[in-house]
Every structure is written in C-alpha cells, then in structure tokens.
Design a protein around this motif. Structure first.
Motif, PDB file in Angstrom:
ATOM      1  N   GLY A 128       0.907  15.780 -59.599  1.00 29.58           N
ATOM      2  CA  GLY A 128       0.788  16.931 -58.813  1.00 29.58           C
ATOM      3  C   GLY A 128       1.133  17.490 -57.752  1.00 29.58           C
ATOM      4  O   GLY A 128       2.271  16.587 -57.569  1.00 29.58           O
ATOM      5  N   LEU A 129       0.990  19.203 -56.783  1.00 33.11           N
ATOM      6  CA  LEU A 129       2.103  18.854 -56.191  1.00 33.11           C
ATOM      7  C   LEU A 129       1.349  19.145 -54.683  1.00 33.11           C
ATOM      8  O   LEU A 129       0.561  18.890 -54.592  1.00 33.11           O
ATOM      9  CB  LEU A 129       1.968  20.693 -56.592  1.00 33.11           C
ATOM     10  N   ARG A 130       2.641  18.411 -53.114  1.00 28.95           N
ATOM     11  CA  ARG A 130       2.649  19.407 -51.893  1.00 28.95           C
ATOM     12  C   ARG A 130       2.680  20.197 -51.931  1.00 28.95           C
ATOM     13  O   ARG A 130       2.560  21.361 -52.290  1.00 28.95           O
ATOM     14  CB  ARG A 130       3.609  18.158 -51.561  1.00 28.95           C
ATOM     15  N   ALA A 131       1.253  20.864 -51.252  1.00 32.16           N
ATOM     16  CA  ALA A 131       1.075  22.046 -50.538  1.00 32.16           C
ATOM     17  C   ALA A 131       0.719  22.180 -49.469  1.00 32.16           C
ATOM     18  O   ALA A 131       0.437  21.798 -48.783  1.00 32.16           O
ATOM     19  CB  ALA A 131       0.409  22.894 -51.481  1.00 32.16           C
ATOM     20  N   SER A 163       7.044  27.462 -47.400  1.00 33.94           N
ATOM     21  CA  SER A 163       6.840  25.953 -47.872  1.00 33.94           C
ATOM     22  C   SER A 163       8.220  25.210 -48.560  1.00 33.94           C
ATOM     23  O   SER A 163       7.589  24.588 -47.883  1.00 33.94           O
ATOM     24  CB  SER A 163       5.884  26.322 -48.902  1.00 33.94           C
ATOM     25  N   GLU A 170       4.917  23.824 -53.354  1.00 36.62           N
ATOM     26  CA  GLU A 170       3.796  25.439 -53.115  1.00 36.62           C
ATOM     27  C   GLU A 170       3.191  25.831 -51.777  1.00 36.62           C
ATOM     28  O   GLU A 170       2.998  24.857 -51.193  1.00 36.62           O
ATOM     29  CB  GLU A 170       2.697  25.698 -54.399  1.00 36.62           C
ATOM     30  N   GLY A 183      -1.385  31.437 -53.612  1.00 38.10           N
ATOM     31  CA  GLY A 183      -0.297  30.766 -54.050  1.00 38.10           C
ATOM     32  C   GLY A 183       1.049  31.333 -53.499  1.00 38.10           C
ATOM     33  O   GLY A 183       0.713  32.784 -53.666  1.00 38.10           O
ATOM     34  N   ALA A 253      -2.920  20.016 -57.200  1.00 41.04           N
ATOM     35  CA  ALA A 253      -2.142  19.517 -55.567  1.00 41.04           C
ATOM     36  C   ALA A 253      -2.331  18.685 -55.205  1.00 41.04           C
ATOM     37  O   ALA A 253      -3.885  18.457 -54.798  1.00 41.04           O
ATOM     38  CB  ALA A 253      -2.511  20.813 -54.610  1.00 41.04           C
ATOM     39  N   ILE A 256      -2.045  18.737 -49.216  1.00 43.50           N
ATOM     40  CA  ILE A 256      -2.249  19.894 -48.945  1.00 43.50           C
ATOM     41  C   ILE A 256      -2.530  19.832 -46.901  1.00 43.50           C
ATOM     42  O   ILE A 256      -3.225  19.087 -46.674  1.00 43.50           O
ATOM     43  CB  ILE A 256      -3.661  20.600 -49.102  1.00 43.50           C
TER      44      ILE A 256
END
Ligand code: PLP
Length: 287
Positions: A128-131, A163, A170, A183, A253, A256
């Motif tokens: 998963g991403l850091r947003a 960001s 993201e 996004g 994500a 967040i």
C-alpha cells in the motif's frame, strides 16, 4: 519508438510541436491515458467517448473521425509492436498566435504516444501507499470541471508537489465543502464493514474509467457498493482505502495523514478487486 503526429509517424527525436501551439501556450487541449492489455485497447470506446465529449465541451474540433482516431491508434500500436503498454492521446488547439483566441488556431493537433508503463513496483500493491490530504481544492465549475480531461493539470501538479513535500506517494483532494473527491490522478474508494464506498463524481472527480470498471466488478462479485459523499474522517477510520486509475489499476493506501489504515497493508477486498481486475483484462482484453 514511433509517435503519431498530425497524420504522420515520426521518431521520438522528431516528435516536436510548435512554441505557438496553444496546448503549450495555454494548456488549451485535452488528453486521454489508455492501457493496452494483450494487444487489446482496454475500454477503448469509453476513453474515446470521454475524449470527444471533452472536445465538444471546450469547442475543440478533433480533425479525425472516431474511426480515423481508432485507426491511428491501432497503427501506432502496431508500428511500436506493443502488446502491453500505455497510450497517451493528446489533442491540442493547435498552432495560433500569442493571443488567446482559438479562432487563430485553424487546426487542432493530434498526438499519439505509446509507451511501456513505469508504474508502482509490484510490492507496492501489497504494502500500500502513504497518502496525505492536501489543501488544494478540486475546482468544480467551468473549464476546470473535472469531467473535462483537459491539459490544464496545474492544480493536480500543485497537489503532487504538496504530497512530495510530505514524502507521500499519493494525495487526497477534497472539494470546497471538505468532501473527499479523488487522488492527484486517480479515483478513491474506501471499504467499511464489507461495504465499498466511492464519492459521486459530481462532488468534483473525473469520471474515471477504471473507477467504473471497479464498480462493475463489485456488482459482479456481489460486493455492496455505495456512491456516497464522505469526509477525511471516514477515510481515517476505513478498513481499507484504495485508488483506481489507468496507470495504477487498483492500489491500496496503508497510511493516510499519519493514520494507519486497517492492518497497515493492502486489505482483502482491495486485493480481491485487483486480482479480479487483472484476470479480466488478461483473459479477454476486457474490451
Ligand atoms: N482522476 C484524475 C484527475 C485523473 O487524471 C485520472 C486519470 O486519468 C483519474 C482520476 C483516473 O481515471 P481513469 O481510470 O479513467 O484513468
């Protein structure tokens, strides 16, 4: 690499546009990003419909008919021997003078670039991403209407810069009322107690074609889905959060604004949707 430029195929080095092109001078134009899976153009009709709708809205005459555009795309894919990749379709207002007036631009310019895609590494789909949420608001009316996929991406670029400064992968945008919209270049979904939610596009999001494919997939898989407005609070307390887009496909994500989402990695529904999406595009090209 062969690039389609106004009816001709030229090499990358020769693919040049005029400094008087209003796409360059003013961001006056539109574009599409499309995938090719197994030699098939994914959701081709949906992308071309969106392109021609964007053109009509900004009174831009695309100098190719729908069928000619299809043919130009197919020929560019064939020349580049591309079976899996990405197509960027650009229609700019064309060459004019330094004034704003589009009447000085007699002919729109059409560019088609096909390329291998540099997306997230496979591990990112599991991790998963850091947003982060950003302060830029998704503009609603007129020319910055998110339904028009125009070359005016300055707002999205400012979002990306914000960001980047937060060292995130993201960003999450809200509209002026504080409702989550999308996004920086992807739509957003959240999952709570087995229900999948995505904001209605009228809040200020592009009508993403991957978004629509995921909505259809939820129906097919019997996953309850609601198009409902929600705020960052709902995002923070969601079991899963994921983004959808042509390039990213379906990506979770994990964190967040410093809040860990669910278990801190891609959740089961996100991974199920990603797998089903990839199966569908792989098997039959998902025309
Ligand atoms: N939102 C924005 C602002 C985009 O630029 C994109 C990419 O095209 C998307 C969402 C995702 O749309 P799609 O799934 O059609 O690629």
């Amino acid at each position: 690499q062969w690039i389609y430029l106004d009816g001709q195929h030229v090499t990358k080095e020769n693919a040049k546009v005029s400094v008087f092109d209003h796409g360059f001078l003013y961001g006056d134009g539109i574009f599409e990003g499309i995938r090719i899976y197994n030699g098939n153009i994914f959701k081709c009709k949906e992308h071309l419909d969106r392109l021609y709708d964007s053109a009509k809205s900004i009174m831009l005459d695309i100098p190719l008919t729908y069928d000619e555009m299809l043919e130009a795309m197919a020929e560019t894919i064939r020349l580049n021997e591309m079976r899996n990749g990405y197509i960027r379709l650009i229609v700019s207002r064309g060459v004019g003078n330094l004034g704003l007036d589009p009447r000085r631009c007699p002919k729109a310019s059409v560019i088609i670039i096909v390329e291998q895609l540099a997306i997230y590494p496979e591990q990112a789909y599991l991790n998963g991403l850091r947003a982060v949420s950003v302060s830029q608001r998704r503009n609603l009316p007129d020319a910055l209407n998110p339904k028009i996929k125009s070359l005016n991406y300055l707002n999205n670029i400012l979002v990306k810069i914000q960001s980047n400064l937060a060292e995130a992968d993201e960003a999450i945008m809200m509209n002026a009322q504080g409702y989550v919209t999308e996004g920086s270049g992807d739509n957003i979904f959240i999952v709570k107690r087995g229900v999948v939610y995505t904001p209605p596009c009228y809040l200020g999001a592009l009508e993403g074609i991957t978004r629509l494919a995921i909505i259809e997939l939820c129906e097919k898989l019997g996953l309850p889905l609601k198009e409902e407005p929600f705020t960052m609070h709902d995002v923070y307390i969601a079991d899963e959060v994921f983004f959808t887009g042509t390039a990213a496909e379906v990506i979770a994500a994990r964190e967040i604004d410093g809040r860990i989402i669910g278990e801190g990695h891609a959740g089961p529904i996100t991974l199920q949707l990603l797998e089903e999406f990839r199966n569908a595009v792989d098997k039959d090209g998902y025309k």
